[in-house]
Design an enzyme around this catalytic site. Sequence first.
Site, PDB file in Angstrom:
ATOM      1  N   HIS A   1       0.881  -1.115  -0.003  1.00 58.60           N
ATOM      2  CA  HIS A   1      -0.062   0.037  -0.179  1.00 58.60           C
ATOM      3  C   HIS A   1       0.615   1.212   0.062  1.00 58.60           C
ATOM      4  O   HIS A   1       2.208   1.375   0.555  1.00 58.60           O
ATOM      5  CB  HIS A   1      -0.661   0.013   1.413  1.00 58.60           C
TER       6      HIS A   1
ATOM      7  N   ASP B   1       3.059  -4.440   8.185  1.00 61.10           N
ATOM      8  CA  ASP B   1       1.816  -3.761   8.297  1.00 61.10           C
ATOM      9  C   ASP B   1       0.558  -4.570   8.280  1.00 61.10           C
ATOM     10  O   ASP B   1       0.518  -5.468   7.452  1.00 61.10           O
ATOM     11  CB  ASP B   1       2.010  -3.031   6.820  1.00 61.10           C
TER      12      ASP B   1
ATOM     13  N   GLN C   1      -4.436  -5.013   7.140  1.00 60.00           N
ATOM     14  CA  GLN C   1      -5.551  -6.164   6.705  1.00 60.00           C
ATOM     15  C   GLN C   1      -5.547  -7.317   7.331  1.00 60.00           C
ATOM     16  O   GLN C   1      -6.146  -8.365   7.111  1.00 60.00           O
ATOM     17  CB  GLN C   1      -5.324  -6.278   5.201  1.00 60.00           C
TER      18      GLN C   1
ATOM     19  N   LYS D   1     -10.197  -0.683  10.537  1.00 62.62           N
ATOM     20  CA  LYS D   1     -10.325  -1.732   9.594  1.00 62.62           C
ATOM     21  C   LYS D   1     -10.451  -2.857  10.375  1.00 62.62           C
ATOM     22  O   LYS D   1     -10.615  -4.258   9.998  1.00 62.62           O
ATOM     23  CB  LYS D   1      -8.840  -1.835   9.024  1.00 62.62           C
TER      24      LYS D   1
ATOM     25  N   CYS E   1      -4.606   2.388  -3.825  1.00 64.83           N
ATOM     26  CA  CYS E   1      -3.405   3.105  -3.243  1.00 64.83           C
ATOM     27  C   CYS E   1      -2.280   2.200  -3.274  1.00 64.83           C
ATOM     28  O   CYS E   1      -1.469   1.763  -2.431  1.00 64.83           O
ATOM     29  CB  CYS E   1      -3.651   3.306  -1.635  1.00 64.83           C
TER      30      CYS E   1
HETATM   31  N1  PLP Z   1      -1.757  -0.679   5.027  1.00 60.05           N
HETATM   32  C1  PLP Z   1      -2.605  -1.621   4.028  1.00 60.05           C
HETATM   33  C2  PLP Z   1      -2.400  -2.722   3.636  1.00 60.05           C
HETATM   34  C3  PLP Z   1      -3.985  -0.956   3.990  1.00 60.05           C
HETATM   35  O1  PLP Z   1      -5.030  -1.657   3.355  1.00 60.05           O
HETATM   36  C4  PLP Z   1      -4.182   0.354   4.220  1.00 60.05           C
HETATM   37  C5  PLP Z   1      -5.707   1.163   4.155  1.00 60.05           C
HETATM   38  O2  PLP Z   1      -6.367   0.857   3.251  1.00 60.05           O
HETATM   39  C6  PLP Z   1      -2.953   0.934   4.950  1.00 60.05           C
HETATM   40  C7  PLP Z   1      -2.122   0.532   5.118  1.00 60.05           C
HETATM   41  C8  PLP Z   1      -3.650   2.585   5.517  1.00 60.05           C
HETATM   42  O3  PLP Z   1      -4.184   2.423   6.487  1.00 60.05           O
HETATM   43  P1  PLP Z   1      -4.935   3.863   7.254  1.00 60.05           P
HETATM   44  O4  PLP Z   1      -5.502   4.506   6.072  1.00 60.05           O
HETATM   45  O5  PLP Z   1      -6.071   3.280   8.275  1.00 60.05           O
HETATM   46  O6  PLP Z   1      -3.710   4.609   7.825  1.00 60.05           O
END
Ligand code: PLP
Length: 410
Positions: free
Chosen positions: A127, A204, A207, A230, A368
């Site tokens: 992402h 990270d 998900q 999430k 993203c």
């Molecule tokens: N990393 C992953 C794999 C994501 O799916 C997302 C959001 O879609 C993020 C990071 C960023 O998360 P946040 O927007 O809650 O900071």
Amino acid sequence: MQTATDINRGLQRDDFPLLGRVVHGKPLAYLDSAATTQKPNAVIEAIDAFYRETNANVHRGLHRLAQEATDLYEGARADVREHLNANDTREIVFVRGTTEAINLVAQSYLRPRATSGDEVIVTEMEHHANIVPWQIVGDMIGVRLRVVPIDNDGQIDLEAFERLLNPRTRLVAVTHVSNVLGTINPVKTIIKMTRQTGAAVLVDGAQAVPHMPVDLQDLDCDFYTLSGHKTFGPTGIGVLFGKAELLNAMPPYQGGGDMIQSVTWEGTTFKDAPARFEAGTPHIAGAVGLAAALGYLRSVGYEHIAKQEQSLLAYATARLQALPGLRLIGTADHKAAVLSFVLDGVHPHDVATVLDAHGVATRAGHHCAQPLMRRFGVPATTRASLAFYNSQSDLDALITGIESAREMFQ
Ligand code: PLP
């Protein structure tokens, strides 16, 4: 509590008031949980109760409400520690979400340590939140981003990863579960491989935590992130886990109240983690809501969640693969219930618009993850992302909507 796997109806669906909504005259089929999850009553009620009964600022007050609010906030931290099986509550930093967590590590861990020519390894499926912060710091000091390729099913090439690891590797930053492909990465193996070098590992988990148990002591990564929204909790709250010895050696990311030991005109000394990274009034109600969400998840049970989601994934995959002209992007052996696809001759945004008219909430775009779109040679996909509250009828509505998009546009 309904625990039997039954894909005809969502697991614990009645706990989620919003799922009862009607959209464009159709029952809502919410298939956008990777963007944000819906909230169970347990979370809504915990936040409501906080503002009705306890609301006060934390840490600084001597009055009763301030003490109760502090107990709730610090209790939430203890709940997060327990949920993730971290070693110590001092390793749990409340942040706004995964994005802020990764920026914090980029600015406070990487930036002071890295020198020109050092490397950060990421994968092709990251992402933007796990790409751009490294680029921002990298551009300041000449740190190179190295990218692990993935195969056509969306699985990391571990041999290529091994070849990329070298003495200049400062940090490996990898997603636990891909938000586009659904791939569940072998993060334990990646962490072990990285340990052969001196590099740190950030996982990270945005998900992952909504779908599977995470045991941080077992994983043994240096940093782990999650986003409350999430994970069935509120927006604006998330977690950065960091090993205590690393966090306490890192300079603060932001300065302000509540993170200092002493301030004089000559200079300031800082508290240890987590306080040194929580300048200012935190999102107290958010932490309370997140703790309620994690408690709720445990009460539903990850084993029931996995069963439900895997049954739904198998059903959806078979139905989608049977549709002529539909290409699934992300077909890893080990994947979470995320279904990204493109449909011959129909733009992904048009698919999502037609689906919306059927009451089906999906997402279309690059999610993203622009480099990943390029890897698969598509400008965008339509993505259906599931949670345990989804049912077979949500997926039937998805298929009906896709068929009608094809009739309209092809
Ligand atoms: N990393 C992953 C794999 C994501 O799916 C997302 C959001 O879609 C993020 C990071 C960023 O998360 P946040 O927007 O809650 O900071």
